[in-house]
Design a protein around this motif. Structure first.
Motif, mmCIF file in Angstrom:
data_model
loop_
_atom_site.group_PDB
_atom_site.id
_atom_site.type_symbol
_atom_site.label_atom_id
_atom_site.label_comp_id
_atom_site.label_asym_id
_atom_site.label_seq_id
_atom_site.Cartn_x
_atom_site.Cartn_y
_atom_site.Cartn_z
ATOM 1 N N ARG A 68 0.862 -1.175 0.000
ATOM 2 C CA ARG A 68 0.000 0.000 0.000
ATOM 3 C C ARG A 68 0.896 1.222 0.000
ATOM 4 N N THR A 69 0.324 2.335 -0.369
ATOM 5 C CA THR A 69 1.102 3.570 -0.295
ATOM 6 C C THR A 69 0.343 4.542 0.588
ATOM 7 N N ALA A 70 1.054 5.558 1.072
ATOM 8 C CA ALA A 70 0.404 6.481 1.995
ATOM 9 C C ALA A 70 1.081 7.832 1.975
ATOM 10 N N ARG A 71 0.320 8.820 2.403
ATOM 11 C CA ARG A 71 0.822 10.187 2.537
ATOM 12 C C ARG A 71 -0.095 10.915 3.516
ATOM 13 N N ALA A 81 2.910 12.539 -4.272
ATOM 14 C CA ALA A 81 2.127 11.361 -4.678
ATOM 15 C C ALA A 81 2.047 10.343 -3.550
ATOM 16 N N ARG A 82 3.146 10.174 -2.818
ATOM 17 C CA ARG A 82 3.182 9.204 -1.714
ATOM 18 C C ARG A 82 4.484 9.392 -0.963
ATOM 19 N N VAL A 85 5.689 3.437 0.934
ATOM 20 C CA VAL A 85 5.273 2.286 0.143
ATOM 21 C C VAL A 85 5.569 1.048 0.974
ATOM 22 N N ARG A 295 -11.074 -0.037 -2.756
ATOM 23 C CA ARG A 295 -10.215 -0.198 -3.933
ATOM 24 C C ARG A 295 -10.953 -0.947 -5.037
ATOM 25 N N ASP A 424 -3.505 4.336 -6.332
ATOM 26 C CA ASP A 424 -2.206 4.968 -6.520
ATOM 27 C C ASP A 424 -1.914 5.089 -8.012
ATOM 28 N N ARG A 437 -3.995 3.715 -2.191
ATOM 29 C CA ARG A 437 -3.190 4.785 -1.615
ATOM 30 C C ARG A 437 -4.001 5.428 -0.488
ATOM 31 N N THR A 439 -4.506 8.431 2.173
ATOM 32 C CA THR A 439 -4.183 9.789 2.594
ATOM 33 C C THR A 439 -4.795 9.973 3.976
#
Lengths: 563, 252
Positions: A68-71, A81-82, A85, A295, A424, A437, A439
């Motif tokens: 997964r990605t995150a910010r 963008a991220r 990861v 998702r 993402d 992704r 947030t």
């Protein structure tokens, strides 16, 4: 003609729906992304020994290939963008889902959890909403789920304010033995005027449903139960669904729900690395847990006329309090905690005014439990100069495990429109699909609640005779979860919010997508708010309510007695 | 300061002797676990021919790092990473697809034979399915330009990370100390691996994580030999099917 349902996922919510539909005579196909590690699942002759054990190395080896990605919200606003990861609140991808590694703490939500907006007013900067039904509407479904999974607890021991907020009858079984380390904290908490009590838990304390009583092995939270004493979705509802004729397809990765003209007509998926195949369906039950369900909705391009698919993601926050005690607490015996304390879940209006908030609310305090050994070693290794000679010395004296009396508060995480799951734009999974992704930034309410309750919990530890007491507020807990963005609670809620207004929600009170009513969401993604308690029982009860209406084709249908 | 190569050899011998002494005192199940976990390690380290993935020289460097991370006698009174076979654990993990048989990724279940069961189910490692094998090969071996492994772009495998990291550490040791890492005095080794300024932090974090898994994890994975990591920490390990009585849970 028999209706055919495809159930996406096999965890808490999915298994309940699969069980209800299969027992109502539906043709049910369950698509599970992971493997089945049970022997005898769905065999009327009974379950066999499972293919997992009290093995810390294996339990931490989640299959790679699904990052997964995150910010943060600020990073998102700045166009980042991220910033992460990797793993983020990953749940087990396996038959039974998150209930394979849960420790089965099953408090009910309170009456106010279903009506926070109307009872306590809106919160600036958050998007708190009422649920489309009340505690009273859900009570019979709580009763039924508890009867199927079997819950050990002591209703008489619950303080009056808990009885008032979550009225209930007796539990199926008496509580298991108190963990010694928990009783140390309980003494201190009682001295400070709190009323801790045995935590309701879905583990057998007597033989029940063909499963033995718990023998306190200690490998509870994060581990599959090796003797089936602890209930989970797999050994209860999923097992029943398969006995009733449902089909479980493992290693089936859903790529999209196929919808035409506002109706779902089938599901496309890949069996392992094979080419995509499709199955037609009259109804699709979406229950892959909140991040993955959102998702799948986004990958399918369904349900988003409100623009709210993926939004209002909540995790709960954690505040940790601990102190050193002279004796060894041997918390490797027992059930990863045996007591709870609920006072912090009572909304506090007076304190909140200082911060321009209508209320301040923590959540359930889990009492007992300790790190496992590899985990403990990792804690010391992260300290400055915590490796080498110092490491051996600390492992012997065990200040952060065997001599540590600790509790954690799992607190309400206010829903925010800007905390969200999307696809993402750059990172893909092993199947070549865009990953989820995240947030996320906590609302100041959560941080203040942690700073408010942390010292009070530490004071209980001091009253219990612990030395060097301290607390870790929620923001710093982010450092310990393996990702820098979100608290590592594994409580994943929101993203396909239910409500009565199609412009302000994604699903209705029975989990049906407003845009695609034969897609029925049966997991924590429908939760409008996160509540202040462990969510899985409420996920199961909500799924039972939705799937009962679905099975009978009647929204006024009520759950019947357990058979 | 004597030759570190000698020191390594001598200490290995000393430890071998002490292990045998421990063995004679150990209860029967413990002896079973020890002897079950030991053979691969014995081949890997004592034959001097390298392990399943790491070369003999790489194992020398890795062993020295593990020894500094989790030291044993005489520096510390209790057995350390080398006694527990931690380098062997790491080599087995890096060589999971080179060993032959089922890769030691996930131990089987439900029970080991340490708490009342007669058969060690943990040693019956789970077969990987095609998705798991693809995912684990990618993580361990890297993507190596193979299209199906590059779903997320090129991946540097754990094997490459170790090969590169151990070589870099030896280069640093030669540049600062004039000899290979394992030949330096221990205080010098500590300076090179306990401080972040040499740019090896990410690699050393990886070795650290694997070291504690090998020291404190189930011995079926090839480390924790003689249950060395569990004995000195008073950790009983997996407890099924025996479990604990209510009195053991509730009393001090």
């Amino acid at each position: 003609m028999t209706s055919h349902a495809i159930v996406i996922g096999s965890g808490a919510g999915a298994s309940v729906a699969a069980g209800v539909l299969a027992e109502a005579g539906w043709d049910v196909t369950i698509l599970e992304k992971g493997r089945n590690r049970f022997r005898g699942l769905g065999d009327p002759a009974g379950l066999g020994p499972p293919l997992f054990g009290g093995d810390e190395v294996g339990a931490d080896r989640f299959a790679p290939g699904n990052p997964r990605t995150a910010r943060t919200q600020a990073q998102a606003a700045a166009g980042v963008a991220r910033s992460h990861v990797g793993a983020l609140n990953n749940l087990p991808q396996t038959a039974g889902g998150g209930t394979i590694h849960w420790d089965a703490k099953v408090p009910r939500f309170w009456d106010i959890d279903f009506a926070m907006a109307s009872e306590y007013g809106p919160v600036p900067g958050a998007d708190v909403a009422d649920w489309p039904f009340s505690y009273g509407d859900l009570a019979a479904y709580y009763d039924r789920v508890e009867d199927v999974i079997g819950v050990a607890g002591d209703a008489d021991a619950e303080p009056d304010f808990v009885k008032a907020h979550a009225p209930r009858g007796p539990y199926q079984m008496p509580p298991g033995p108190p963990m010694y380390g928990a009783t140390v904290f309980v003494r201190g908490a009682e001295a400070r005027g709190y009323q801790p009590y045995p935590f309701a838990m879905a583990h057998n304390t007597v033989e029940r449903d063909g499963r033995p009583p718990c023998n306190n092995c200690g490998f509870c939270s994060h581990f599959g139960c090796t003797i089936h004493a602890r209930a989970g979705a797999a050994v209860t509802f999923l097992h029943r669904a398969l006995i009733a004729g449902a089909t479980l397809r493992t290693r089936a990765n859903v790529t999209r729900i196929i919808a035409e003209g506002g109706r779902a007509v089938g599901v496309a998926f890949r069996d392992g690395l094979s080419a995509e195949e499709t199955i037609e369906a009259d109804v699709v039950v979406l229950a892959a847990s909140a991040i993955e369900s959102a998702r799948i909705a986004l990958l399918s391009g369904i349900g988003d006329s409100s623009g709210l698919v993926g939004r209002h993601l909540c995790f709960h926050t954690e505040t940790f309090a601990a102190g050193r005690v002279a004796e060894r607490l041997h918390q490797y015996r027992g059930r990863s905690g045996s007591h709870c304390m609920m006072e912090p879940a009572v909304p506090d209006k007076a304190t909140a005014r200082w911060f321009g908030l209508p209320y301040l609310r923590g959540g359930v305090v889990e009492i007992g439990g300790a790190p496992m050994l590899v985990e403990e070693a990792g804690i010391y290794g992260d300290l400055p100069f915590g490796r080498g000679r110092n490491h051996k010395s600390m492992m012997r004296s065990s200040p952060f495990r065997d001599h540590l009396c600790s509790v954690q508060m799992i607190a309400e995480d206010l829903a925010q429109r800007t905390n969200a799951v999307d696809l993402d734009p750059g990172v893909k999974d092993i199947y070549g699909l865009p990953v989820a992704r995240i947030t996320y930034t906590p609302h100041r309410h959560e941080l203040i609640a942690g700073w408010y309750w942390g010292p009070k919990l530490a004071a209980c530890l001091s009253a219990a005779g612990a030395s060097t007491t301290y607390f870790v507020p929620p923001a710093l807990n982010f450092l310990t979860g393996g990702n820098p963005i979100a608290p590592d609670t594994r409580h994943i809620l929101g993203t396909l919010r239910m409500g009565t207004d199609p412009a302000a929600s994604v699903t209705d009170e029975f989990g049906r997508m407003h845009d695609v009513p034969n897609v029925v969401v049966c997991d924590g993604s429908t939760f409008p708010t996160s509540g202040a308690f462990n969510p899985t029982l409420t996920i199961m009860a909500t799924s039972l309510r939705a799937s009962t209406a679905l099975a009978h084709g009647d929204d006024t249908a009520r759950v019947g007695p357990v058979t | 300061m004597g030759s570190s190569a000698d020191r390594f050899g001598r200490r290995t011998l000393l430890r071998g002797g002490r292990d045998l002494a421990l063995l004679s005192l150990a209860p029967a199940p413990l002896v079973g676990a020890l002897t079950a976990a030991a053979p691969a390690a014995a081949q890997a380290e004592d034959a001097g021919t390298g392990g399943y993935f790491l070369t003999a020289a790489e194992l020398e460097t890795l062993a020295a790092v593990c020894d500094r991370f989790i030291p044993g006698p005489p520096e510390d009174p209790d057995p350390g990473a080398l006694d527990a076979g931690v380098p062997n654990y790491i080599d087995l993990f890096l060589g999971a697809f080179l060993v032959g048989g089922t890769p030691r990724i996930w131990a089987g279940g439900p029970f080991s034979d340490r708490a009342g069961a007669t058969h060690d189910d943990f040693a019956d490692f789970l077969e990987l399915d095609e998705i798991e094998e693809l995912a684990w090969r990618t993580r361990i071996e890297g993507s190596l330009g193979i299209p199906e492994r590059e779903w997320g772009g090129p991946v540097e495998g754990l094997q490459q990370k170790y090969r590169k990291g151990l070589a870099t550490l030896d280069d640093l040791a030669r540049a600062r100390g004039g000899r290979r890492f394992h030949q330096l005095p221990t205080w010098f080794q500590d300076v090179l691996i306990m401080f972040p300024q040499w740019g090896l932090g990410e690699f050393l974090d990886l070795v650290w994580q694997h070291s504690i898994e090998g020291m404190y994890g189930a011995p079926e994975y090839g480390g924790n030999r003689g249950l060395a990591g569990w004995a000195y920490t008073q950790w009983p390990g997996d407890s099924q099917p025996r479990g604990y009585t209510a009195a053991e849970v509730s009393e001090p």
